[in-house]
Design an enzyme around this catalytic site. Sequence first.
Site, PDB file in Angstrom:
ATOM      1  N   GLY A 217     -24.783  11.118  13.012  1.00 57.95           N
ATOM      2  CA  GLY A 217     -25.790  11.045  14.204  1.00 57.95           C
ATOM      3  C   GLY A 217     -27.129  10.500  13.746  1.00 57.95           C
ATOM      4  O   GLY A 217     -27.472  10.863  12.817  1.00 57.95           O
TER       5      GLY A 217
ATOM      6  N   ARG B 217     -19.926   7.335  11.721  1.00 57.91           N
ATOM      7  CA  ARG B 217     -19.336   8.732  11.541  1.00 57.91           C
ATOM      8  C   ARG B 217     -18.239   8.651  10.722  1.00 57.91           C
ATOM      9  O   ARG B 217     -17.314   9.782  10.541  1.00 57.91           O
ATOM     10  CB  ARG B 217     -19.094   9.649  12.981  1.00 57.91           C
ATOM     11  CG  ARG B 217     -20.225   9.842  13.687  1.00 57.91           C
ATOM     12  CD  ARG B 217     -20.071  10.660  14.919  1.00 57.91           C
ATOM     13  NE  ARG B 217     -21.177  10.993  15.431  1.00 57.91           N
ATOM     14  CZ  ARG B 217     -21.993  12.197  15.202  1.00 57.91           C
ATOM     15  NH1 ARG B 217     -21.763  12.978  13.896  1.00 57.91           N
ATOM     16  NH2 ARG B 217     -23.071  12.433  15.918  1.00 57.91           N
TER      17      ARG B 217
ATOM     18  N   ASP C   3     -24.651  17.889   6.988  1.00 56.69           N
ATOM     19  CA  ASP C   3     -23.957  18.850   6.322  1.00 56.69           C
ATOM     20  C   ASP C   3     -22.528  17.877   5.881  1.00 56.69           C
ATOM     21  O   ASP C   3     -22.132  18.014   4.679  1.00 56.69           O
ATOM     22  CB  ASP C   3     -23.642  19.946   6.881  1.00 56.69           C
ATOM     23  CG  ASP C   3     -23.122  19.905   8.289  1.00 56.69           C
ATOM     24  OD1 ASP C   3     -22.843  18.922   8.917  1.00 56.69           O
ATOM     25  OD2 ASP C   3     -23.320  21.009   9.030  1.00 56.69           O
ATOM     26  N   ASP C   4     -21.776  17.191   6.815  1.00 55.09           N
ATOM     27  CA  ASP C   4     -20.579  16.851   6.443  1.00 55.09           C
ATOM     28  C   ASP C   4     -20.760  15.436   5.663  1.00 55.09           C
ATOM     29  O   ASP C   4     -20.176  15.225   4.556  1.00 55.09           O
ATOM     30  CB  ASP C   4     -19.808  16.126   7.720  1.00 55.09           C
ATOM     31  CG  ASP C   4     -19.191  17.375   8.378  1.00 55.09           C
ATOM     32  OD1 ASP C   4     -19.032  18.418   7.814  1.00 55.09           O
ATOM     33  OD2 ASP C   4     -18.711  17.184   9.687  1.00 55.09           O
TER      34      ASP C   4
ATOM     35  N   LYS D 270     -30.603  15.027   6.925  1.00 49.58           N
ATOM     36  CA  LYS D 270     -30.733  14.386   8.093  1.00 49.58           C
ATOM     37  C   LYS D 270     -29.909  15.198   9.119  1.00 49.58           C
ATOM     38  O   LYS D 270     -28.632  15.287   9.108  1.00 49.58           O
ATOM     39  CB  LYS D 270     -30.584  13.051   8.373  1.00 49.58           C
ATOM     40  CG  LYS D 270     -30.495  12.484   9.675  1.00 49.58           C
ATOM     41  CD  LYS D 270     -29.560  11.145   9.859  1.00 49.58           C
ATOM     42  CE  LYS D 270     -28.009  11.740   9.517  1.00 49.58           C
ATOM     43  NZ  LYS D 270     -27.626  12.269  10.670  1.00 49.58           N
ATOM     44  N   THR D 271     -30.555  15.952  10.194  1.00 49.76           N
ATOM     45  CA  THR D 271     -29.688  16.381  11.419  1.00 49.76           C
ATOM     46  C   THR D 271     -30.891  16.925  12.281  1.00 49.76           C
ATOM     47  O   THR D 271     -31.797  17.787  12.071  1.00 49.76           O
ATOM     48  CB  THR D 271     -28.759  17.252  11.016  1.00 49.76           C
ATOM     49  OG1 THR D 271     -28.214  17.672  12.328  1.00 49.76           O
ATOM     50  CG2 THR D 271     -28.935  18.457  10.332  1.00 49.76           C
ATOM     51  N   ILE D 272     -30.824  16.519  13.520  1.00 45.29           N
ATOM     52  CA  ILE D 272     -32.028  17.087  14.673  1.00 45.29           C
ATOM     53  C   ILE D 272     -31.529  18.544  14.746  1.00 45.29           C
ATOM     54  O   ILE D 272     -32.196  19.190  15.214  1.00 45.29           O
ATOM     55  CB  ILE D 272     -31.926  16.325  16.027  1.00 45.29           C
ATOM     56  CG1 ILE D 272     -30.646  16.376  16.619  1.00 45.29           C
ATOM     57  CG2 ILE D 272     -32.518  14.744  15.328  1.00 45.29           C
ATOM     58  CD1 ILE D 272     -30.825  15.787  18.079  1.00 45.29           C
ATOM     59  N   ASP D 273     -30.176  18.970  14.579  1.00 44.10           N
ATOM     60  CA  ASP D 273     -29.726  20.257  14.860  1.00 44.10           C
ATOM     61  C   ASP D 273     -30.490  21.312  13.941  1.00 44.10           C
ATOM     62  O   ASP D 273     -30.664  22.658  14.138  1.00 44.10           O
ATOM     63  CB  ASP D 273     -28.362  20.440  14.629  1.00 44.10           C
ATOM     64  CG  ASP D 273     -27.561  19.760  15.431  1.00 44.10           C
ATOM     65  OD1 ASP D 273     -28.192  19.191  16.508  1.00 44.10           O
ATOM     66  OD2 ASP D 273     -26.301  19.560  15.692  1.00 44.10           O
TER      67      ASP D 273
ATOM     68  N   GLU E 127     -31.695  11.610  24.192  1.00 38.29           N
ATOM     69  CA  GLU E 127     -33.247  11.244  24.460  1.00 38.29           C
ATOM     70  C   GLU E 127     -33.956  11.606  23.307  1.00 38.29           C
ATOM     71  O   GLU E 127     -35.110  10.991  22.986  1.00 38.29           O
ATOM     72  CB  GLU E 127     -33.715  11.914  25.797  1.00 38.29           C
ATOM     73  CG  GLU E 127     -33.006  11.506  26.906  1.00 38.29           C
ATOM     74  CD  GLU E 127     -31.800  12.481  27.413  1.00 38.29           C
ATOM     75  OE1 GLU E 127     -31.624  12.540  28.556  1.00 38.29           O
ATOM     76  OE2 GLU E 127     -31.356  13.199  26.568  1.00 38.29           O
TER      77      GLU E 127
ATOM     78  N   ARG F  88     -33.278  12.034  19.859  1.00 39.21           N
ATOM     79  CA  ARG F  88     -32.786  11.704  18.554  1.00 39.21           C
ATOM     80  C   ARG F  88     -33.045  10.302  18.088  1.00 39.21           C
ATOM     81  O   ARG F  88     -32.822  10.212  16.935  1.00 39.21           O
ATOM     82  CB  ARG F  88     -31.206  12.018  18.264  1.00 39.21           C
ATOM     83  CG  ARG F  88     -30.434  10.948  19.248  1.00 39.21           C
ATOM     84  CD  ARG F  88     -28.983  11.236  18.571  1.00 39.21           C
ATOM     85  NE  ARG F  88     -27.965  10.254  19.041  1.00 39.21           N
ATOM     86  CZ  ARG F  88     -26.796  10.410  18.792  1.00 39.21           C
ATOM     87  NH1 ARG F  88     -26.088  11.416  18.354  1.00 39.21           N
ATOM     88  NH2 ARG F  88     -26.097   9.103  19.233  1.00 39.21           N
TER      89      ARG F  88
END
Length: 544
Positions: free
Chosen positions: A95, A146, A176-177, A203-206, A418, A420
Amino acid sequence: MHRNGRKSPSTGRLASVYSEVQNGRLDQCLPLPSVVKGSFKVVTGSPSSSAGNPDEIAKLFPLLFGQPSAFLVPSDSQDKLPSQPLKVGLVLSGGQAPGGHNVISGIFDYLQNNCKGSTVYGFRGGPAGIMKCKYVGGFDMICSGRDKIETPEQFKQAEDTAVRLDLDGLVVIGGDDSNTNACLLAEYFRSKNLKTKVIGCPKTIDGDLKCKEVPTSFGFDTACKIYAEMIGNVMIDARSTGKYYHFVRLMGRAASHITMECALQTHPNITLIGEEVSAKKQTLKNVTDYIADVISKRADHGFNYGVILIPEGLIDFIPEVQQLIAELNEILAHDTVVEAGVWKNKLTHQCVQLFDLLPPAIQEQLLLERDPHGNVQVAKIETEKMFIQMVETELETRKQKGAYKGQFKGQSHFFGYEGRCGLPSNFDATYCYALGYGAAALLNSGKTGLISSVGNLAAPVAEWTVGGTALTSLMDVERRHGKFKPVIKKAMVELDGAPFKRFAACREDWALNNRYVSPGPIQFVGPAGDKLNHTLVLELGDEV
């Protein structure tokens, strides 16, 4: 950046129509940690292990397991890294997240400054670009994707691309993936004696890709600040109208980091944390009752409005819902769901009761097609609407018993995409630039199977540390289709961690007293522009 001659669709990037803010961000000079400004060398630490099941991880990565972390340290000019030209590929995987272009800029600038004559290949469309050898040269330029490199044929395609382009290195920018995939690729390339080294970037906004050596993933800071602005706007609306409860669902498929950070920034009346719901083994009824209890108490104080934050993955944390989803997954793997409902007879009695309790729209969403990993697509489950209906029903029951005298009107929101792809905050812009610079330095030193790591983030940028952490040290295994599969262990919200403790100490006050904070838009100048997010500061041990 090179283009392979194939026609690619225009992304519509016209500098002539950029806003003043866009142009200002493009012209901004980004600082670098002092260690990479002068001569430096790469040193290694102690051998590493893994986050879990080290014996299994060692079997899956026989050539990479146990390798130590790497650190960039100052040196005299005689020890500096080689300066010959390199051919480096980079790919954006998974993402979107604010700051991807800055990572690319960091890689490019390192090579221009230290390995003149180098070539950078930007693979288009994510990992598929590696397999198809499609390259050109951020997220909306080469785009993300992805796809995964999983099968023997796909690994061979990646090998063919690496050989064809004579790549010295590949940087995988992902979550992570994606970084698990990067490690598998590094192991494969080494087994084939290829010169191509592989480095990851977090990288991940989570916010769930982090550990001691990797304090945060990029994009989290920006996304939370964007969501916090929107939540602040909703709070002003709630207070000014005085008649709506705004149920806001926020991104975060697994961990609830975004929801908790936004709560720390804005002080909503109710915030649900998935990890806490799971730890307390709360049912859907428990959660509904908790929301209804707060709304009832607020009505007694004359407040018939409020703001409620819900993490996107909450439904996956409720044990009874997990059981329902597991049974539905098994049924959907073998049967077609039709209205006749024969499939429903295969559910346990407890799950039938829970399924019937859910609003029809949520029932339909639980039966939607699964993602490629067989998981429920939680982004398509409108949890916020489900709770509005369930809370409304509960409050009506209380009203009939004389236990609730207020008025309830729910408004639903999903704040997702919105957040990311906004212009990166000062922190993310600088952090990403350092990550990219460090990744290129690691490649130049011959390292592979590491994730670029930038630390000491509470200090001024000049004092940040730069290095690389063994990807295998972040891994555990999961049993899938009868085999152990490596996965980077997600960093969940820790209920004994400083951020959650700060939140838990404040939430009762926030529930009944309107302590709303409206942070406003992300600031790029002035003191607020360099303010770190609460989660990072608290985890680093400093006071907000």
